[in-house]
Design an enzyme around this catalytic site. Structure first.
Site, PDB file in Angstrom:
ATOM      1  N   ARG A 117     -56.958-124.933   5.345  1.00 52.82           N
ATOM      2  CA  ARG A 117     -55.538-125.170   5.664  1.00 52.82           C
ATOM      3  C   ARG A 117     -55.280-126.614   6.096  1.00 52.82           C
ATOM      4  NH1 ARG A 117     -56.353-120.189   8.504  1.00 52.82           N
ATOM      5  NH2 ARG A 117     -56.198-121.265  10.494  1.00 52.82           N
ATOM      6  N   ARG A 166     -55.623-135.918   2.406  1.00 53.20           N
ATOM      7  CA  ARG A 166     -54.865-137.005   1.770  1.00 53.20           C
ATOM      8  C   ARG A 166     -55.757-137.683   0.737  1.00 53.20           C
ATOM      9  NH1 ARG A 166     -51.948-140.033   6.904  1.00 53.20           N
ATOM     10  NH2 ARG A 166     -50.711-138.244   7.539  1.00 53.20           N
ATOM     11  N   ARG A 181     -53.464-122.809  27.636  1.00 52.60           N
ATOM     12  CA  ARG A 181     -54.561-123.751  27.835  1.00 52.60           C
ATOM     13  C   ARG A 181     -54.024-124.846  28.748  1.00 52.60           C
ATOM     14  NH1 ARG A 181     -59.465-122.490  27.278  1.00 52.60           N
ATOM     15  NH2 ARG A 181     -60.147-124.566  26.599  1.00 52.60           N
ATOM     16  N   ARG A 195     -60.835-136.094  24.108  1.00 53.48           N
ATOM     17  CA  ARG A 195     -60.414-137.415  23.622  1.00 53.48           C
ATOM     18  C   ARG A 195     -60.297-138.406  24.766  1.00 53.48           C
ATOM     19  NH1 ARG A 195     -54.133-136.513  21.722  1.00 53.48           N
ATOM     20  NH2 ARG A 195     -53.500-135.170  23.413  1.00 53.48           N
ATOM     21  N   GLU A 213     -59.721-136.677  28.473  1.00 55.74           N
ATOM     22  CA  GLU A 213     -58.970-135.420  28.477  1.00 55.74           C
ATOM     23  C   GLU A 213     -59.922-134.240  28.301  1.00 55.74           C
ATOM     24  OE1 GLU A 213     -55.476-135.346  25.902  1.00 55.74           O
ATOM     25  OE2 GLU A 213     -55.929-133.259  25.372  1.00 55.74           O
ATOM     26  N   TYR A 271     -45.160-124.338  21.269  1.00 57.24           N
ATOM     27  CA  TYR A 271     -45.480-125.766  21.226  1.00 57.24           C
ATOM     28  C   TYR A 271     -44.346-126.472  20.487  1.00 57.24           C
ATOM     29  CZ  TYR A 271     -47.285-130.328  20.625  1.00 57.24           C
ATOM     30  OH  TYR A 271     -47.395-131.700  20.693  1.00 57.24           O
ATOM     31  N   ASP A 302     -42.853-130.401  19.582  1.00 49.95           N
ATOM     32  CA  ASP A 302     -42.880-131.851  19.708  1.00 49.95           C
ATOM     33  C   ASP A 302     -41.566-132.289  20.337  1.00 49.95           C
ATOM     34  OD1 ASP A 302     -45.366-132.811  18.853  1.00 49.95           O
ATOM     35  OD2 ASP A 302     -44.861-132.490  16.746  1.00 49.95           O
TER      36      ASP A 302
HETATM   37  C1  LIG Z   1     -51.146-133.088  25.630  1.00 53.89           C
HETATM   38  C2  LIG Z   1     -49.833-133.117  24.910  1.00 53.89           C
HETATM   39  C3  LIG Z   1     -49.496-134.188  24.102  1.00 53.89           C
HETATM   40  C4  LIG Z   1     -48.284-134.218  23.455  1.00 53.89           C
HETATM   41  N1  LIG Z   1     -48.006-135.280  22.644  1.00 53.89           N
HETATM   42  C5  LIG Z   1     -46.831-135.322  21.983  1.00 53.89           C
HETATM   43  C6  LIG Z   1     -46.539-136.398  21.106  1.00 53.89           C
HETATM   44  O1  LIG Z   1     -47.334-137.309  20.897  1.00 53.89           O
HETATM   45  N2  LIG Z   1     -45.323-136.397  20.489  1.00 53.89           N
HETATM   46  C7  LIG Z   1     -44.407-135.391  20.670  1.00 53.89           C
HETATM   47  O2  LIG Z   1     -43.324-135.449  20.078  1.00 53.89           O
HETATM   48  N3  LIG Z   1     -44.664-134.359  21.511  1.00 53.89           N
HETATM   49  C8  LIG Z   1     -45.839-134.294  22.167  1.00 53.89           C
HETATM   50  N4  LIG Z   1     -46.103-133.248  23.018  1.00 53.89           N
HETATM   51  C9  LIG Z   1     -45.064-132.231  23.270  1.00 53.89           C
HETATM   52  C10 LIG Z   1     -44.102-132.644  24.415  1.00 53.89           C
HETATM   53  O3  LIG Z   1     -44.820-132.757  25.620  1.00 53.89           O
HETATM   54  C11 LIG Z   1     -43.003-131.595  24.554  1.00 53.89           C
HETATM   55  O4  LIG Z   1     -42.232-131.566  23.367  1.00 53.89           O
HETATM   56  C12 LIG Z   1     -42.023-131.853  25.684  1.00 53.89           C
HETATM   57  O5  LIG Z   1     -42.656-132.120  26.890  1.00 53.89           O
HETATM   58  C13 LIG Z   1     -41.168-130.616  25.859  1.00 53.89           C
HETATM   59  O6  LIG Z   1     -40.187-130.885  26.808  1.00 53.89           O
HETATM   60  P1  LIG Z   1     -39.610-129.726  27.723  1.00 53.89           P
HETATM   61  O7  LIG Z   1     -38.412-130.311  28.382  1.00 53.89           O
HETATM   62  O8  LIG Z   1     -39.450-128.487  26.946  1.00 53.89           O
HETATM   63  O9  LIG Z   1     -40.785-129.398  28.763  1.00 53.89           O
HETATM   64  P2  LIG Z   1     -41.406-130.206  29.969  1.00 53.89           P
HETATM   65  O10 LIG Z   1     -41.630-131.608  29.608  1.00 53.89           O
HETATM   66  O11 LIG Z   1     -42.551-129.407  30.446  1.00 53.89           O
HETATM   67  O12 LIG Z   1     -40.259-130.168  31.057  1.00 53.89           O
HETATM   68  C14 LIG Z   1     -39.966-129.004  31.819  1.00 53.89           C
HETATM   69  C15 LIG Z   1     -39.516-129.460  33.189  1.00 53.89           C
HETATM   70  O13 LIG Z   1     -39.071-128.312  33.919  1.00 53.89           O
HETATM   71  C16 LIG Z   1     -39.507-128.432  35.261  1.00 53.89           C
HETATM   72  N5  LIG Z   1     -39.489-127.100  35.840  1.00 53.89           N
HETATM   73  C17 LIG Z   1     -40.285-126.047  35.544  1.00 53.89           C
HETATM   74  N6  LIG Z   1     -39.931-124.980  36.272  1.00 53.89           N
HETATM   75  C18 LIG Z   1     -38.881-125.364  37.034  1.00 53.89           C
HETATM   76  C19 LIG Z   1     -38.066-124.695  37.996  1.00 53.89           C
HETATM   77  N7  LIG Z   1     -38.265-123.395  38.330  1.00 53.89           N
HETATM   78  N8  LIG Z   1     -37.066-125.392  38.594  1.00 53.89           N
HETATM   79  C20 LIG Z   1     -36.851-126.700  38.301  1.00 53.89           C
HETATM   80  N9  LIG Z   1     -37.590-127.375  37.408  1.00 53.89           N
HETATM   81  C21 LIG Z   1     -38.590-126.702  36.773  1.00 53.89           C
HETATM   82  C22 LIG Z   1     -40.889-129.027  35.126  1.00 53.89           C
HETATM   83  O14 LIG Z   1     -41.311-129.616  36.346  1.00 53.89           O
HETATM   84  C23 LIG Z   1     -40.665-130.052  34.010  1.00 53.89           C
HETATM   85  O15 LIG Z   1     -40.255-131.300  34.543  1.00 53.89           O
HETATM   86  C24 LIG Z   1     -47.354-133.161  23.630  1.00 53.89           C
HETATM   87  C25 LIG Z   1     -47.686-132.072  24.435  1.00 53.89           C
HETATM   88  C26 LIG Z   1     -48.929-132.024  25.038  1.00 53.89           C
HETATM   89  C27 LIG Z   1     -49.289-130.807  25.829  1.00 53.89           C
END
Ligand SMILES: Cc1cc2nc3c(=O)[nH]c(=O)nc-3n(C[C@H](O)[C@H](O)[C@H](O)COP(=O)(O)OP(=O)(O)OC[C@H]3O[C@@H](n4cnc5c(N)ncnc54)[C@H](O)[C@@H]3O)c2cc1C
Length: 357
Positions: free
Chosen positions: A154, A158, A238, A269, A294, A342, A344
């Protein structure tokens, strides 16, 4: 301020929802339980080096509306992401393409020869063992023998030397760092932000910290199971652990991310953050760098959730929590934690700009 809506969580999903509502003329209260906004995209500045506290984040998208929206608030530096993989003491360019295949096998295939070469089981197994088996086992916490070799089928191959990690048309890092994106998104007279304030459901009543909230729509982006006190059990995640190190060298690894694909190396990484801003010449030239190793691990209560572990059981559990959420007419749930998905960053923005009522 009279409140028309509450946004719980100031990550990219919540901050985009807040801005959208504010632009539409609604007064929005944003509550964030951490002491700063930005969610997992938050950075820390270390003398001009932007540390991506929760792991490297590169903004990339093929969605014109999303790109236009984020460019209202920041300009991007044109960074193009490349990922290298270290295996057997050698360094290779990902993704799986001509650069990696030719170096690994010591051959000089042309584009038209790749598909045929990789259809040979011997070659695809060797690639799988070197670059996927160990890495996947570390990432998901399973013994290497249990990693299903069919995943290699899967993985797109390239048939060229394109080593750009993403296929999207637009990508980059905000020139002034990600924190400026959040500061500008939330800088609106209709938005009030309260950090270090958790949103919660207390006996059917919505609260922010100790305050009872008015009867207005709530856009919640925290973990869905936590909102309901984990009453059906915890959704599995995770988690990641990061080890940060400052080194007195100009350049540690010559690029922003190197994956370590062998199972015997405990981390997955190493990030080296100064490479995200090659335009910051003075910082690039300094004999100082910050790296972060990490490590991936099974989530337990109190850990930061990073990647949802989607199984039949976890999706069934999620469905039960969604049924609970549907009973609360003023509640909208989104974001990676709320949807247990998940996402982005561009998908998070697209979802926040999409139909949310
Ligand atoms: C290791 C890693 C690498 C990544 N790299 C990329 C990348 O290169 N490019 C990309 O496009 N995306 C990447 N992502 C994905 C990206 O992190 C997410 O798309 C983004 O963070 C999602 O935003 P969110 O607002 O849904 O969640 P979050 O960023 O988790 O924000 C949620 C917020 O809610 C708050 N919260 C939770 N519960 C409560 C509560 N009860 N009351 C008040 N506040 C609360 C938290 O503190 C947090 O600040 C990556 C993800 C991971 C895990």
């Amino acid at each position: 301020m009279t409140i028309d809506a509450v946004v719980a969580g100031a990550g990219i999903w919540g901050s985009t929802v807040a801005r959208r509502l504010a632009d539409e003329g609604r007064k929005v209260l944003v509550v964030e339980r951490r002491d700063a906004v930005g969610g997992n995209v938050r950075c820390e500045d270390s003398g001009g080096i932007e540390i991506h506290v929760y792991g490297s984040h590169i903004f990339h998208t093929h969605l014109p509306d999303v790109w236009k929206f984020v460019n209202r608030f920041v300009s991007f530096n044109g960074y193009q992401h490349k990922v290298l993989a270290r295996f057997g003491g050698k360094t290779y360019f990902l993704p799986l393409g001509l650069a990696l295949i030719n170096k690994f096998f010591g051959v000089e295939l042309s584009p038209s020869e790749v598909a045929d070469f990789m259809s040979d089981e011997k070659h695809s197994s060797a690639i799988f063992d070197a670059f996927f088996r160990g890495y996947t086992s570390k990432q998901w916490g399973r013994p290497p023998e249990e990693i299903d070799p069919s995943i290699i089928k899967r993985v797109p191959v390239r048939s060229n030397y394109d080593i750009n990690y993403f296929n999207d048309y637009w990508q980059g890092i905000p020139s002034d760092g990600y924190n400026s994106l959040f500061a500008n998104l939330l800088d609106h007279p209709n938005i009030e932000v309260r950090c270090s304030t958790a949103f919660r459901l207390d006996n059917g009543v919505f609260k922010a910290g100790a305050d009872v909230l008015p009867d207005v729509p709530v856009f919640y982006s925290g973990p869905i199971d936590e909102l309901f006190g984990f009453k059906f059990g915890s959704l599995p995640w995770r988690t990641l652990r990061f080890e940060r190190e400052e080194l007195a060298v100009r350049d540690f690894q010559g690029t922003s991310v190197v994956n370590y694909t062998e199972a015997s190396i405990p981390y997955t990484r190493i990030h080296e953050f100064k490479h995200y801003h090659p335009e910051r010449k003075a910082v690039m030239d300094e004999a100082r760098t910050v790296i972060m190793r990490e490590y991936s691990a099974q989530w337990k209560e109190g850990d930061e959730p990073y990647y949802p572990v989607e199984t039949e059981e976890s999706l069934a559990l999620l469905a039960r929590y969604r049924e609970e959420a549907a009973k609360l007419p003023n509640l909208r749930i989104g974001g990676r934690l709320g949807e247990y998905k998940y996402y982005d960053m561009d998908n998070s923005v697209a979802s926040a700009l999409g139909p949310i009522f």
